[in-house]
Motif scaffolding. Structure first.
Motif, PDB file in Angstrom:
ATOM      1  N   ASP A  24      50.767  -0.970 -31.364  1.00 41.40           N
ATOM      2  CA  ASP A  24      51.254  -1.161 -30.368  1.00 41.40           C
ATOM      3  C   ASP A  24      50.098  -2.814 -30.739  1.00 41.40           C
ATOM      4  O   ASP A  24      50.638  -2.792 -31.810  1.00 41.40           O
ATOM      5  N   LEU A  25      50.262  -3.289 -30.106  1.00 41.41           N
ATOM      6  CA  LEU A  25      49.128  -4.752 -29.833  1.00 41.41           C
ATOM      7  C   LEU A  25      48.765  -4.740 -30.677  1.00 41.41           C
ATOM      8  O   LEU A  25      48.071  -5.363 -32.186  1.00 41.41           O
ATOM      9  N   GLU A  26      47.321  -3.152 -30.728  1.00 38.17           N
ATOM     10  CA  GLU A  26      45.670  -3.795 -31.886  1.00 38.17           C
ATOM     11  C   GLU A  26      46.095  -4.054 -33.369  1.00 38.17           C
ATOM     12  O   GLU A  26      45.859  -4.059 -33.618  1.00 38.17           O
ATOM     13  N   GLY A  27      47.540  -3.171 -33.226  1.00 40.00           N
ATOM     14  CA  GLY A  27      47.597  -2.279 -34.386  1.00 40.00           C
ATOM     15  C   GLY A  27      48.405  -3.521 -35.199  1.00 40.00           C
ATOM     16  O   GLY A  27      48.385  -3.679 -36.549  1.00 40.00           O
ATOM     17  N   LEU A  28      49.392  -4.705 -34.487  1.00 42.30           N
ATOM     18  CA  LEU A  28      49.741  -5.224 -35.240  1.00 42.30           C
ATOM     19  C   LEU A  28      49.067  -6.779 -35.490  1.00 42.30           C
ATOM     20  O   LEU A  28      48.614  -6.815 -36.319  1.00 42.30           O
ATOM     21  N   ILE A  29      47.978  -6.515 -34.851  1.00 45.41           N
ATOM     22  CA  ILE A  29      46.934  -7.529 -35.261  1.00 45.41           C
ATOM     23  C   ILE A  29      45.649  -7.307 -36.342  1.00 45.41           C
ATOM     24  O   ILE A  29      45.430  -8.271 -36.915  1.00 45.41           O
ATOM     25  N   ALA A  30      45.520  -5.497 -36.423  1.00 47.75           N
ATOM     26  CA  ALA A  30      45.135  -4.858 -37.038  1.00 47.75           C
ATOM     27  C   ALA A  30      45.780  -5.772 -39.010  1.00 47.75           C
ATOM     28  O   ALA A  30      44.490  -5.512 -40.189  1.00 47.75           O
ATOM     29  N   GLU A  31      46.442  -5.185 -38.908  1.00 49.89           N
ATOM     30  CA  GLU A  31      47.162  -5.787 -40.036  1.00 49.89           C
ATOM     31  C   GLU A  31      47.775  -7.336 -40.554  1.00 49.89           C
ATOM     32  O   GLU A  31      48.117  -7.612 -41.276  1.00 49.89           O
ATOM     33  N   THR A  32      47.202  -7.625 -39.314  1.00 52.21           N
ATOM     34  CA  THR A  32      47.857  -9.256 -39.632  1.00 52.21           C
ATOM     35  C   THR A  32      45.887 -10.302 -39.863  1.00 52.21           C
ATOM     36  O   THR A  32      46.372 -11.447 -41.020  1.00 52.21           O
ATOM     37  N   VAL A  33      45.512 -10.046 -39.280  1.00 51.48           N
ATOM     38  CA  VAL A  33      43.927 -10.924 -39.270  1.00 51.48           C
ATOM     39  C   VAL A  33      42.784 -10.006 -39.868  1.00 51.48           C
ATOM     40  O   VAL A  33      42.735  -9.266 -39.333  1.00 51.48           O
TER      41      VAL A  33
END
Length: 948
Positions: free
Chosen positions: A37-46
């Protein structure tokens, strides 16, 4: 039939407007990217270490109707009086055909800077018309494609004059009759460069032997019109330069600066149909002699040829000095006021030379009638010779007269303690003149229509101007409308396709956000209007400041800088002023080698010495090198300039360490806000260590690029820097960086509307989707192209850099070839060769739908297959679709001797069959254009049918 109630989340309003992918499309994109999901992507990115603790919140998002109602209520707090305040700002009448077809047309206001000339031929022609208009009116051979405002143009001219003068003097003379904001901004620019500014009377106090140049206001701020030929001749005799700040409308009647011998002329084209708008945006100009063209700041449009030998326009001398000379540059200008220059040029096309002269004559005759009435009423009016401005001696009645004028709906300008200044304009009606007389206690009717002039014969213009056929078109609105449409159709703007430019953030400029710009309550307010008449603007600006402070973590904002480069400069001046206040002589600025060219140029302009910091192999700042150079700078360290997320499109995990090192050595941290679209709602610049940042409102906060301007670059600062923010140039305060106190204020309603419509949750969602869209493109292109830089989690931020350098060796294909081939696919190319030569930096923004992202990826993958055909010997390395791109309609007819089909050349994957964009020219010859520099309209047969 029954209906099931559906909950509609508040930020869904924003989803349907600013956020492109639908929830179901996002799910498909998650699969491609490899996240749940989106939150998972942000956690891996930021990095978690920089995530903000609190969510953005200022109430629920507004619907369009709610926002427009709130905007109407706010606008109503402004009082629109007839402002006869002058000082370089005038009432004007925008021809409706220009307002509707240019200012309010997304084909014009969503265009990007014309770095790709093949898809910019329409706006380049309009800007060439602007240059021709300015060159003709000033009597100088070459003009640029506009600057930010008259005050900054005057400062640019001063520094340019210092560069071209053969005099060794360090002082610069400024006519005391210059507008106060011009003087203030020139003083700001001069101080860090060690230039002494001498303000005085040019007739009695100018010593040409002691200055490298001088600037004269024409007409003067209090109305005086005089010939500066003798003063300029004296300057030339002393190997100094002469500069004239001239009103271009007055130049239709008055002797042009070139005829006086001027080396440079500057001014504002605001009264050519561009609303005053509380100070901007307006197109300034700078014109000079041909021999000085390579020292000009800003952009210059020139004429070249395409691959078929047909005429084609392009930006000439494209590699401006801030990229060539970097820390030695004398200007950081990398922008213009393109949209406003286009408006001004069409105003001139619409009226023609006879129409412009008639407007100027009417204004002057009205001013003479006003002066005569006041003189008959017993008042002393000066000067004897004037164009549109007079100064009236009223003794102790100044306040009484001005208050009486306000009750009649008129604003007048206080001059000293006993005089009143009055400037008339195109919009002045007989009732206005009668109201002014009434305020002075003079009772009479404006029924004296006997033409009378108070301009000396010796200074009247004798030369022709605007002789090119474009200024003599049949001005029936039908023809004007069609000419504007023809030019718009030659361009590829955001209204046609995604413009995936890294660091440029070409996002949606929503229609509802744009609407208030044209409202008279915003467009007709003079920047010197009293505060009680500008309460709507002040409320809007203060609320926007508060929201920007919450977004960034800063404590205060200055809205004055009217471009990103101006924001850089203002931020560094603020840092320098802080160090001076602490009695510290700090003058070293650390800047990563990957920084945009404006960074070192801005630092040099602020009086700092630039020390370049190396990059690590992964593109991050080399922290060891940074630490060593900070230690070497010691107590001379003034600042560092970094961009976050990095120029390479990655959230560097060492950002806090870099900030800490700077602070340990007594420096201040400047964080470039160019990439803020990846941070809003996720991380705050002021919390990760920043002391000051500029924000590109024309990027992250939805103000359109307008083909290269308008822009807004306000700066946010921590509390300790707030006392050192820029002053107000209109009242001559120290430290002003732009003419008006709130920069280009009339575009601020766009950003305010944007944050109201989105709300904190919507802005945060937009940031997350911007990161998703960039990672989706990176995932789809993986294997075909190498993504150069990623974070520890293998993710990119809001943009990604793909490496096209290997294809130069494997197939002889350059990054330029790929960029031009994308035009055939119906796309503007990504950012080319920056920050790494031979690469493409892609930023899709949150506004693009999955379908558009897929169309772009399909185009890029098809281009990769064409490269593979060359690599495998299946197609000639010189005679192929990439080398011949872009293809035009001419490639559909006539002889065809190429080893690929017309269909492959003209209709590659990604292009539309029915609504295909056709480049109006084949590939433009840049070398020819620079070797044969033509920067005004050449004789064109194109206009023959439209000419009278």
């Amino acid at each position: 039939m029954s209906f099931t109630p559906t909950d509609y989340l508040p930020y869904d309003f924003a989803n349907r407007r600013h956020i492109g992918p639908s929830p179901s499309e996002m799910n498909q994109m998650f699969d491609a990217v490899g996240v749940a999901d989106l939150e998972g992507l942000i956690a891996e990115t930021v990095p978690g270490s920089i995530r903000q603790a609190e969510e953005l919140s200022w109430g629920r998002p507004r619907s369009e109707r709610e926002m427009l109602h709130q905007m109407r209520v706010t606008a109503a707090k402004n009082k629109v009086l007839r402002s006869l305040l002058g000082q370089g700002y005038h009432g004007t009448v925008t021809p409706p055909v220009v307002q509707r077809n240019i200012l309010e047309n997304p084909a014009w206001y969503t265009a990007y800077t014309p770095y790709q000339p093949e898809i910019s031929q329409g706006r380049l022609e309009a800007l060439l018309n602007f240059q021709t208009m300015i060159s003709d009116l000033t009597g100088l051979e070459i003009a640029n494609a506009s600057l930010l405002d008259e005050a900054t143009a005057a400062a640019e001219a001063m520094v340019m004059g210092h560069r071209i003068a053969r005099s060794k003097a360090r002082a610069f003379f400024v006519d005391e009759n210059c507008h106060p904001q011009n003087i203030a901004v020139m003083k700001t620019r001069a101080a860090p460069l060690g230039i002494e500014v001498v303000v005085g009377d040019p007739e009695s106090e100018l010593n040409a032997e002691q200055v490298f140049g001088a600037i004269f206001q024409y007409p003067g701020t209090y109305g005086r019109v005089r010939d500066f030929t003798d003063q300029i001749a004296a300057l030339h005799a002393a190997k100094a330069v002469g500069i004239v700040a001239a009103d271009p409308l007055a130049l239709t009647l008055l002797k042009e600066p070139g005829a006086m011998g001027a080396d440079i002329a500057v001014g504002s084209a605001q009264r050519f149909g561009v609303p005053v708008g509380f100070g901007g945006p307006h197109a300034a100009y700078l014109a000079t002699k041909d021999k000085h063209k390579r020292n000009m700041p800003g952009r210059i449009v020139g004429v070249s040829v395409d691959a078929r030998g047909n005429k084609a326009y392009r930006l000439s001398l494209q590699t401006r000095e801030q990229h060539i000379r970097r820390e030695k540059a004398t200007s950081n200008v990398c922008t213009a006021q393109a949209l406003l220059a286009v408006m001004a040029s069409f105003y001139a096309v619409f009226h023609g030379p006879e129409g412009l002269k008639a407007i100027a004559q009417r204004i002057h005759r009205k001013t003479v009638r006003l002066a005569k009435g006041l003189e008959e009423g017993g008042f002393t009016v000066t000067p004897n010779h004037f164009f549109d401005t007079i100064t009236v001696e009223v003794g102790g009645l100044q306040k009484t007269v001005m208050e009486a004028a306000v009750t009649r709906g008129i604003n007048l300008r206080p001059v000293g303690k006993t005089q009143i200044g009055i400037t008339l304009d195109e919009a002045t009606r007989p009732a206005t003149i009668e109201a002014v007389w009434g305020a002075f206690g003079v009772t009479r009717k404006d029924d004296d229509y006997t033409p009378e002039y108070r301009l000396p014969d010796a200074i009247l213009r004798s030369s022709d101007y605007l002789t090119h056929p474009v200024f003599h078109m049949n001005r029936a609105e039908t023809e004007m409308m069609r000419y504007m449409r023809r030019l718009a159709d030659r361009d590829l703007a955001l209204d046609r396709a995604m413009i995936p430019l890294g660091s440029c953030t070409m996002k949606l400029n929503a229609a509802a956000e744009m609407m208030p710009v044209s409202w008279r309550e915003f467009s007709m307010i003079h920047p010197m209007a009293p505060d009680d008449q500008t309460q709507g603007y002040l409320h809007l600006i203060n609320d926007l400041k508060d929201k920007l402070c919450q977004i960034t973590g800063y404590d205060a904002m200055s809205m004055q800088p009217n471009s990103g480069a101006q924001g850089e400069y203002a931020g560094l001046l603020t840092i320098a002023a802080y160090h001076r206040a602490n009695r510290e002589k700090r003058d070293i600025c650390l800047i990563p080698i990957s920084a945009h060219g404006t960074n070192p140029a801005s630092a040099h302009m602020a009086g700092m010495e630039v020390v370049v910091v190396n990059s690590a192999e992964n593109g991050d700042i080399d922290v060891a090198d940074f630490r060593a150079k900070a230690q070497a700078a010691g107590d001379r360290l003034a600042a560092c300039m970094i961009t976050y997320p990095s120029t390479h499109g990655v959230f560097e995990e060492t950002v806090r360490e870099v900030c800490q090192i700077t602070h340990e050595h007594g420096g201040q941290v400047y964080i470039d806000g160019a990439n803020l679209n990846a941070m809003v709602g996720l991380s705050k610049l002021g919390e990760i260590g920043g002391d000051v940042s500029h924000l590109n409102l024309h990027k992250t906060f939805a103000i359109p690029h307008g083909g290269g301007g308008p822009g807004m670059g306000p700066i946010g600062v921590k509390a300790h820097l707030e006392p050192h923010l820029p002053g107000n140039g209109l009242v001559g305060e120290e430290g002003a960086v732009s003419a008006a106190p709130y920069g280009s204020a009339s575009v601020l309603p766009i950003s305010w509307a944007y944050v109201l419509l989105m709300g904190g949750a919507g802005l945060t969602q937009a940031t997350k989707v911007a990161i998703l869209n960039a990672n989706y493109i990176a995932a789809r292109l993986k294997g075909a192209y190498e993504v150069l830089f990623t974070g520890p989690g293998g993710r990119v931020a809001h943009e990604c850099i793909i490496d096209t350098r290997p294809f130069a060796d494997s197939a002889g294909v350059t990054v330029d070839d790929i960029a031009k081939r994308l035009i055939d696919n119906g796309f503007h190319a990504p950012t080319m060769s920056w920050p790494v030569a031979g690469t493409l930096m892609i930023e899709p923004t949150e506004s693009e739908t999955k379908a558009e992202l897929d169309r772009f990826c399909d185009a890029m993958l098809a281009i990769r297959e064409e490269i593979r055909e060359i690599e495998e010997g299946r197609i000639d390395p010189q005679n192929n679709p990439l080398k011949h791109a872009p293809h035009t309609v001419e490639d559909l007819v006539g002889k065809w001797d190429r080893p690929y089909s017309r269909e492959q050349g003209c209709f590659p994957p990604g292009s539309f069959r029915v609504d295909k964009y056709w480049s109006p020219v084949n590939r433009v010859d840049n070398v020819y254009g620079d070797r044969n520099l033509v920067c005004t309209c050449p004789p064109l047969t194109d206009y023959a049918e439209a000419a009278e």
